[in-house]
Scaffold this active site. Structure first.
Site, PDB file in Angstrom:
ATOM      1  N   HIS A 196      -9.109  36.951  29.334  1.00  0.00           N
ATOM      2  CA  HIS A 196     -10.345  37.661  28.981  1.00  0.00           C
ATOM      3  C   HIS A 196     -11.398  37.500  30.073  1.00  0.00           C
ATOM      4  O   HIS A 196     -12.140  38.440  30.375  1.00  0.00           O
ATOM      5  CB  HIS A 196     -10.890  37.162  27.642  1.00  0.00           C
ATOM      6  CG  HIS A 196      -9.946  37.333  26.507  1.00  0.00           C
ATOM      7  ND1 HIS A 196     -10.152  36.772  25.273  1.00  0.00           N
ATOM      8  CD2 HIS A 196      -8.763  38.012  26.411  1.00  0.00           C
ATOM      9  CE1 HIS A 196      -9.149  37.084  24.467  1.00  0.00           C
ATOM     10  NE2 HIS A 196      -8.298  37.835  25.146  1.00  0.00           N
ATOM     11  N   HIS A 207      -7.942  46.059  23.002  1.00  0.00           N
ATOM     12  CA  HIS A 207      -7.816  44.657  23.376  1.00  0.00           C
ATOM     13  C   HIS A 207      -6.561  44.421  24.211  1.00  0.00           C
ATOM     14  O   HIS A 207      -6.578  43.622  25.151  1.00  0.00           O
ATOM     15  CB  HIS A 207      -7.803  43.730  22.156  1.00  0.00           C
ATOM     16  CG  HIS A 207      -7.794  42.291  22.591  1.00  0.00           C
ATOM     17  ND1 HIS A 207      -8.925  41.639  23.015  1.00  0.00           N
ATOM     18  CD2 HIS A 207      -6.773  41.408  22.748  1.00  0.00           C
ATOM     19  CE1 HIS A 207      -8.611  40.411  23.401  1.00  0.00           C
ATOM     20  NE2 HIS A 207      -7.302  40.245  23.242  1.00  0.00           N
ATOM     21  N   ASP A 257      -6.379  42.692  27.842  1.00  0.00           N
ATOM     22  CA  ASP A 257      -5.406  41.677  28.253  1.00  0.00           C
ATOM     23  C   ASP A 257      -4.670  42.107  29.520  1.00  0.00           C
ATOM     24  O   ASP A 257      -4.467  41.302  30.447  1.00  0.00           O
ATOM     25  CB  ASP A 257      -4.378  41.435  27.145  1.00  0.00           C
ATOM     26  CG  ASP A 257      -4.880  40.506  26.055  1.00  0.00           C
ATOM     27  OD1 ASP A 257      -5.907  39.829  26.252  1.00  0.00           O
ATOM     28  OD2 ASP A 257      -4.228  40.443  24.989  1.00  0.00           O
ATOM     29  N   HIS A 308       1.552  39.703  27.710  1.00  0.00           N
ATOM     30  CA  HIS A 308       1.303  38.928  28.917  1.00  0.00           C
ATOM     31  C   HIS A 308       2.550  38.785  29.792  1.00  0.00           C
ATOM     32  O   HIS A 308       2.489  38.918  31.011  1.00  0.00           O
ATOM     33  CB  HIS A 308       0.769  37.544  28.546  1.00  0.00           C
ATOM     34  CG  HIS A 308      -0.531  37.587  27.807  1.00  0.00           C
ATOM     35  ND1 HIS A 308      -1.651  38.198  28.320  1.00  0.00           N
ATOM     36  CD2 HIS A 308      -0.892  37.088  26.596  1.00  0.00           C
ATOM     37  CE1 HIS A 308      -2.650  38.078  27.453  1.00  0.00           C
ATOM     38  NE2 HIS A 308      -2.204  37.411  26.403  1.00  0.00           N
TER      39      HIS A 308
END
Length: 316
Positions: free
Chosen positions: A85, A243, A247, A270
């Site tokens: 973030h 969001h 990321d 991720h």
């Protein structure tokens, strides 16, 4: 396309500080942001009790784990977790050089989005440095797949993200966020999107040592009835996809320079983001390092190939 490629590198005008809690560790942590010289890149300095500090460069080559967050360093030793973030904020606002002093192993989660990092950087101010910014320009498609999930870079005339998610929960379902990226778009459309999770997963995560600092104050939580249980509801209709875009921005900020191209993903995360970035940077024919050249102020920038900056992991 309305995208402006800035000619010069940036840093902060002054120091900024934030204090919060690590979402996984549950521990208090303080972060200081310090101005840095051109070609420094982003460096984390983890302080220890004896006055010593360990350095971690914010580069994909330093990523040690991608389980539930992006971690720099050694998961079983010295590391800094949940950097995504903060890195998304630096990417979104166009900060090239900063030293980040941190007194714990995890960046604070704050409200689960990037907006408090944005506010801290706005308070510090952004300074332009007299050294050209270098970009990674994507020259050909690069794609990676994992089951039904995939991610790819494609050539594009600006910096663009197209992030699609697909969850069985009807509270989320299939959502897409697609946009060119600049500082104004990041502030308005992405920065306030919060991390999210499912109530049914909480006990399993706690048992594994994760989400110890998670709460309704820093996460969107979907209950067993497949409804968002946060009192205020959603900040954006497709906050979940936004969001995931945040990321992805944070993970791709670990390239060591901004990229000119389009990043697309479906059911990513991720691990896939990091794998796609490694795939791109390991194929020297897939990108070039460029900087802007302008003959007249205000004219559309042309790009010229240059040498790679010393702090970036162009060959992995």
């Amino acid at each position: 396309m309305g995208i402006v490629l800035h000619d010069y590198q940036t840093t902060l005008k002054s120091r900024a500080t934030l204090t919060g809690t690590g979402v996984h560790s549950g521990n208090p942590v303080t972060v200081h942001f310090l101005p840095a010289d051109a070609d420094t890149g982003v460096i984390f300095q983890l302080s220890s009790g004896n006055g010593q500090a360990s350095e971690f460069r914010a580069l994909v080559s330093e990523v040690g784990a991608t389980d539930l967050c992006t971690m720099l360093g050694d998961p079983s030793g010295e590391h800094i977790a949940t950097v995504e973030h903060l890195m998304a904020t630096l990417f979104g606002l166009g900060i090239d050089n900063v030293v980040i002093e941190i007194d714990g192993n995890e960046v604070p989660i704050l409200d689960g989005s990037s907006i408090m990092f944005v506010d801290a950087i706005d308070q510090a101010g952004i300074d332009t440095l007299p050294v050209k910014r270098r970009y990674i320009r994507v020259l050909k498609p690069v794609r990676i797949e994992n089951g039904a999930s995939w991610a790819e870079f494609r050539p594009y005339g600006g910096t663009r993200f197209e992030v699609e998610i697909d969850f069985e929960s009807p509270a989320i379902g299939r959502q897409l966020f697609a946009s060119d990226i600049n500082a104004d778009i990041f502030r308005r459309d992405i920065a306030r999107a919060r991390t999210f999770g499912f109530m049914k997963d909480v006990e399993r995560l706690w048992a594994a040592g994760y989400a110890l600092g998670s709460s309704l104050e820093n996460s969107l939580v979907i209950g067993d009835d497949n409804r968002v249980i946060n009192m205020g509801g959603l900040r954006y209709p497709n906050e979940f996809a936004r969001h995931k875009t945040l990321d992805a921005m944070g993970d791709l900020a670990l390239a060591g320079a901004r990229f000119i191209g389009c990043f697309r993903s479906y059911r990513g995360g991720h691990r896939l983001n990091a794998a796609a970035l490694r795939r791109l940077l390991s194929d020297r024919s897939a990108f070039e390092i460029v900087e802007t050249t302008r003959n007249e102020r205000g004219r559309t920038a042309e790009m010229s190939a240059v040498n790679a900056p010393v702090y970036a992991p162009w060959m992995i």
